[in-house]
Design a protein around this motif. Structure first.
Motif, PDB file in Angstrom:
ATOM      1  N   PRO A 141       0.815  -1.224   0.000  1.00  0.00           N
ATOM      2  CA  PRO A 141       0.000   0.000   0.000  1.00  0.00           C
ATOM      3  C   PRO A 141       0.849   1.275   0.000  1.00  0.00           C
ATOM      4  N   GLU A 142       2.070   1.201   0.511  1.00  0.00           N
ATOM      5  CA  GLU A 142       2.943   2.374   0.527  1.00  0.00           C
ATOM      6  C   GLU A 142       3.410   2.778  -0.872  1.00  0.00           C
ATOM      7  N   ASP A 143       3.208   1.914  -1.837  1.00  0.00           N
ATOM      8  CA  ASP A 143       3.558   2.236  -3.229  1.00  0.00           C
ATOM      9  C   ASP A 143       2.435   3.004  -3.938  1.00  0.00           C
ATOM     10  N   THR A 144       1.315   3.183  -3.276  1.00  0.00           N
ATOM     11  CA  THR A 144       0.203   3.916  -3.870  1.00  0.00           C
ATOM     12  C   THR A 144       0.606   5.362  -4.138  1.00  0.00           C
ATOM     13  N   ALA A 145       0.445   5.798  -5.376  1.00  0.00           N
ATOM     14  CA  ALA A 145       0.864   7.138  -5.773  1.00  0.00           C
ATOM     15  C   ALA A 145       0.513   7.343  -7.239  1.00  0.00           C
ATOM     16  N   VAL A 146       0.663   8.591  -7.672  1.00  0.00           N
ATOM     17  CA  VAL A 146       0.684   8.873  -9.103  1.00  0.00           C
ATOM     18  C   VAL A 146       2.135   8.748  -9.556  1.00  0.00           C
ATOM     19  N   TYR A 147       2.330   7.959 -10.595  1.00  0.00           N
ATOM     20  CA  TYR A 147       3.669   7.705 -11.113  1.00  0.00           C
ATOM     21  C   TYR A 147       3.882   8.517 -12.387  1.00  0.00           C
ATOM     22  N   TYR A 148       5.018   9.203 -12.432  1.00  0.00           N
ATOM     23  CA  TYR A 148       5.369  10.061 -13.558  1.00  0.00           C
ATOM     24  C   TYR A 148       6.649   9.569 -14.210  1.00  0.00           C
ATOM     25  N   CYS A 149       6.694   9.587 -15.525  1.00  0.00           N
ATOM     26  CA  CYS A 149       7.972   9.383 -16.186  1.00  0.00           C
ATOM     27  C   CYS A 149       8.505  10.733 -16.647  1.00  0.00           C
ATOM     28  N   ALA A 150       9.811  10.798 -16.789  1.00  0.00           N
ATOM     29  CA  ALA A 150      10.473  12.043 -17.131  1.00  0.00           C
ATOM     30  C   ALA A 150      11.676  11.758 -18.015  1.00  0.00           C
ATOM     31  N   ALA A 151      12.030  12.742 -18.843  1.00  0.00           N
ATOM     32  CA  ALA A 151      13.141  12.613 -19.781  1.00  0.00           C
ATOM     33  C   ALA A 151      14.221  13.636 -19.466  1.00  0.00           C
ATOM     34  N   ASP A 152      15.444  13.160 -19.385  1.00  0.00           N
ATOM     35  CA  ASP A 152      16.616  13.994 -19.086  1.00  0.00           C
ATOM     36  C   ASP A 152      17.432  14.161 -20.357  1.00  0.00           C
ATOM     37  N   GLY A 153      17.482  15.392 -20.870  1.00  0.00           N
ATOM     38  CA  GLY A 153      18.199  15.651 -22.112  1.00  0.00           C
ATOM     39  C   GLY A 153      19.682  15.371 -22.014  1.00  0.00           C
ATOM     40  N   GLY A 154      20.230  15.327 -20.803  1.00  0.00           N
ATOM     41  CA  GLY A 154      21.643  15.039 -20.642  1.00  0.00           C
ATOM     42  C   GLY A 154      21.982  13.568 -20.770  1.00  0.00           C
ATOM     43  N   GLY A 155      20.945  12.721 -20.775  1.00  0.00           N
ATOM     44  CA  GLY A 155      21.173  11.300 -20.987  1.00  0.00           C
ATOM     45  C   GLY A 155      21.500  10.507 -19.737  1.00  0.00           C
ATOM     46  N   TRP A 156      21.486  11.168 -18.580  1.00  0.00           N
ATOM     47  CA  TRP A 156      21.919  10.492 -17.354  1.00  0.00           C
ATOM     48  C   TRP A 156      20.781   9.782 -16.644  1.00  0.00           C
ATOM     49  N   ALA A 157      21.158   8.915 -15.727  1.00  0.00           N
ATOM     50  CA  ALA A 157      20.193   8.242 -14.850  1.00  0.00           C
ATOM     51  C   ALA A 157      20.053   9.085 -13.590  1.00  0.00           C
ATOM     52  N   ASP A 158      19.477  10.267 -13.760  1.00  0.00           N
ATOM     53  CA  ASP A 158      19.446  11.289 -12.723  1.00  0.00           C
ATOM     54  C   ASP A 158      18.441  10.939 -11.632  1.00  0.00           C
ATOM     55  N   GLN A 159      18.825  11.152 -10.374  1.00  0.00           N
ATOM     56  CA  GLN A 159      17.932  10.880  -9.259  1.00  0.00           C
ATOM     57  C   GLN A 159      17.221  12.146  -8.769  1.00  0.00           C
ATOM     58  N   GLU A 160      17.585  13.284  -9.344  1.00  0.00           N
ATOM     59  CA  GLU A 160      16.997  14.549  -8.928  1.00  0.00           C
ATOM     60  C   GLU A 160      15.992  15.031  -9.971  1.00  0.00           C
ATOM     61  N   SER A 161      14.822  15.405  -9.516  1.00  0.00           N
ATOM     62  CA  SER A 161      13.780  15.823 -10.455  1.00  0.00           C
ATOM     63  C   SER A 161      14.176  17.061 -11.253  1.00  0.00           C
ATOM     64  N   LEU A 162      15.014  17.919 -10.669  1.00  0.00           N
ATOM     65  CA  LEU A 162      15.415  19.136 -11.372  1.00  0.00           C
ATOM     66  C   LEU A 162      16.243  18.833 -12.613  1.00  0.00           C
ATOM     67  N   GLY A 163      16.786  17.633 -12.706  1.00  0.00           N
ATOM     68  CA  GLY A 163      17.599  17.281 -13.855  1.00  0.00           C
ATOM     69  C   GLY A 163      16.804  16.910 -15.092  1.00  0.00           C
ATOM     70  N   TYR A 164      15.490  16.832 -14.957  1.00  0.00           N
ATOM     71  CA  TYR A 164      14.647  16.375 -16.049  1.00  0.00           C
ATOM     72  C   TYR A 164      14.000  17.532 -16.784  1.00  0.00           C
ATOM     73  N   ASP A 165      13.916  17.368 -18.099  1.00  0.00           N
ATOM     74  CA  ASP A 165      13.435  18.442 -18.961  1.00  0.00           C
ATOM     75  C   ASP A 165      11.960  18.293 -19.333  1.00  0.00           C
ATOM     76  N   TYR A 166      11.493  17.061 -19.388  1.00  0.00           N
ATOM     77  CA  TYR A 166      10.124  16.808 -19.843  1.00  0.00           C
ATOM     78  C   TYR A 166       9.467  15.794 -18.902  1.00  0.00           C
ATOM     79  N   TRP A 167       8.164  15.972 -18.732  1.00  0.00           N
ATOM     80  CA  TRP A 167       7.402  15.132 -17.822  1.00  0.00           C
ATOM     81  C   TRP A 167       6.108  14.674 -18.476  1.00  0.00           C
ATOM     82  N   GLY A 168       5.681  13.468 -18.073  1.00  0.00           N
ATOM     83  CA  GLY A 168       4.380  12.997 -18.482  1.00  0.00           C
ATOM     84  C   GLY A 168       3.305  13.483 -17.523  1.00  0.00           C
ATOM     85  N   GLN A 169       2.072  13.106 -17.800  1.00  0.00           N
ATOM     86  CA  GLN A 169       0.934  13.541 -17.005  1.00  0.00           C
ATOM     87  C   GLN A 169       0.704  12.661 -15.787  1.00  0.00           C
ATOM     88  N   GLY A 170       1.286  11.492 -15.775  1.00  0.00           N
ATOM     89  CA  GLY A 170       1.160  10.614 -14.626  1.00  0.00           C
ATOM     90  C   GLY A 170       0.110   9.538 -14.806  1.00  0.00           C
TER      91      GLY A 170
END
Length: 124
Positions: A88-117
């Motif tokens: 139940p702790e996994d309950t959430a809206v899940y978003y995918c995001a794209a990082d133009g730098g190509g990295w496996a970034d763990q920080e949301s600020l590193g991402y350029d584009y986001w889906g709607q969830g």
């Protein structure tokens, strides 16, 4: 214009599995690092998993390590999140995001584009 569209969310019982998909259009998918984040009501958006442009670098949040698997299919411009042993702790809206730098970034600020969830609800 880069667009990300998530799918695969839904309602599942604890212990069950879901696979989320995120299709990216508009740019060269293979150059982007891709990430999954989630947000529960009253909580900040948190990192879940990320994969670099080549797939050679992958990061997971400690809370999902060993239960979730991120992967990508560059031919299909799609990133996946396989979620097993859900709680139940996994309950959430899940978003995918794209990082133009190509990295496996763990920080949301590193991402350029986001889906709607897409909503994931795990019942106990």
């Amino acid at each position: 214009q880069v667009q990300l569209v998530e799918s695969g969310g839904g309602l599942v019982q604890a212990g069950g599995s879901l696979r989320l998909s995120c299709v990216v259009s508009g740019r060269t998918f293979s150059t982007y690092g891709m990430g999954w984040f989630r947000q529960s009501p009253g909580k900040e958006r948190e990192f879940v998993a990320a994969i670099s442009w080549s797939g050679g670098s992958i990061n997971y949040a400690g809370s999902v390590q060993g239960r979730f698997t991120i992967s990508r299919d560059n031919a299909r411009s799609t990133v996946y999140l396989q979620m097993d042993s859900l709680t139940p702790e996994d309950t959430a809206v899940y978003y995918c995001a794209a990082d133009g730098g190509g990295w496996a970034d763990q920080e949301s600020l590193g991402y350029d584009y986001w889906g709607q969830g897409t909503q994931v609800t795990v019942s106990s």
